[in-house]
Scaffold this motif. Structure first.
Motif, PDB file in Angstrom:
ATOM      1  N   GLU A   1     -12.574  22.072 -51.223  1.00 20.09           N
ATOM      2  CA  GLU A   1     -11.148  22.235 -51.471  1.00 20.09           C
ATOM      3  C   GLU A   1     -10.671  23.571 -50.917  1.00 20.09           C
ATOM      4  O   GLU A   1     -11.315  24.600 -51.094  1.00 20.09           O
ATOM      5  CB  GLU A   1     -10.844  22.172 -52.966  1.00 20.09           C
TER       6      GLU A   1
ATOM      7  N   GLY B   1      -6.998  25.226 -51.191  1.00 25.42           N
ATOM      8  CA  GLY B   1      -5.628  25.079 -51.654  1.00 25.42           C
ATOM      9  C   GLY B   1      -5.376  23.658 -52.119  1.00 25.42           C
ATOM     10  O   GLY B   1      -6.062  23.139 -52.980  1.00 25.42           O
ATOM     11  N   GLN B   2      -4.404  22.997 -51.514  1.00 24.68           N
ATOM     12  CA  GLN B   2      -4.030  21.624 -51.867  1.00 24.68           C
ATOM     13  C   GLN B   2      -4.824  20.574 -51.079  1.00 24.68           C
ATOM     14  O   GLN B   2      -4.654  19.380 -51.307  1.00 24.68           O
ATOM     15  CB  GLN B   2      -2.536  21.416 -51.600  1.00 24.68           C
TER      16      GLN B   2
ATOM     17  N   SER C   1      -8.220  18.625 -49.718  1.00 26.98           N
ATOM     18  CA  SER C   1      -9.620  18.283 -49.982  1.00 26.98           C
ATOM     19  C   SER C   1     -10.216  17.694 -48.721  1.00 26.98           C
ATOM     20  O   SER C   1      -9.614  16.836 -48.085  1.00 26.98           O
ATOM     21  CB  SER C   1      -9.722  17.253 -51.106  1.00 26.98           C
TER      22      SER C   1
END
Length: 74
Positions: free
Chosen positions: A44, A46-47, A49
């Motif tokens: 991961e 931040g936002q 994956s």
């Protein structure tokens, strides 16, 4: 490393969530379940994956053998 090489590196070694689910032939929810149960590792940032291509290929091969074992007539 220039940007083009970095993009090629990412495309060759990683999948996004959508790509990973499509590659395995499962839903994003099923992929999330595999991650929670420790069957697949994700990275991961931040936002975002990302999933290792090698891990997904190994899981796909495992799925094939599990289907043969538990659904031999399909």
């Amino acid at each position: 490393m220039d940007k083009k090489k970095a993009i090629v590196l990412l495309e060759n070694y990683f999948f996004t969530t959508e790509e990973a689910a499509m590659f395995l032939g499962i839903s994003k929810q099923a992929l999330s379940s595999l991650v929670k149960r420790g069957k697949i590792e994700r990275v991961e940032k931040g936002q975002v994956s990302l999933f290792f291509r090698d891990d997904l290929e190994a899981r796909k091969n495992e799925q094939v053998s599990l289907r043969k074992k538990y659904r031999p007539y399909t």
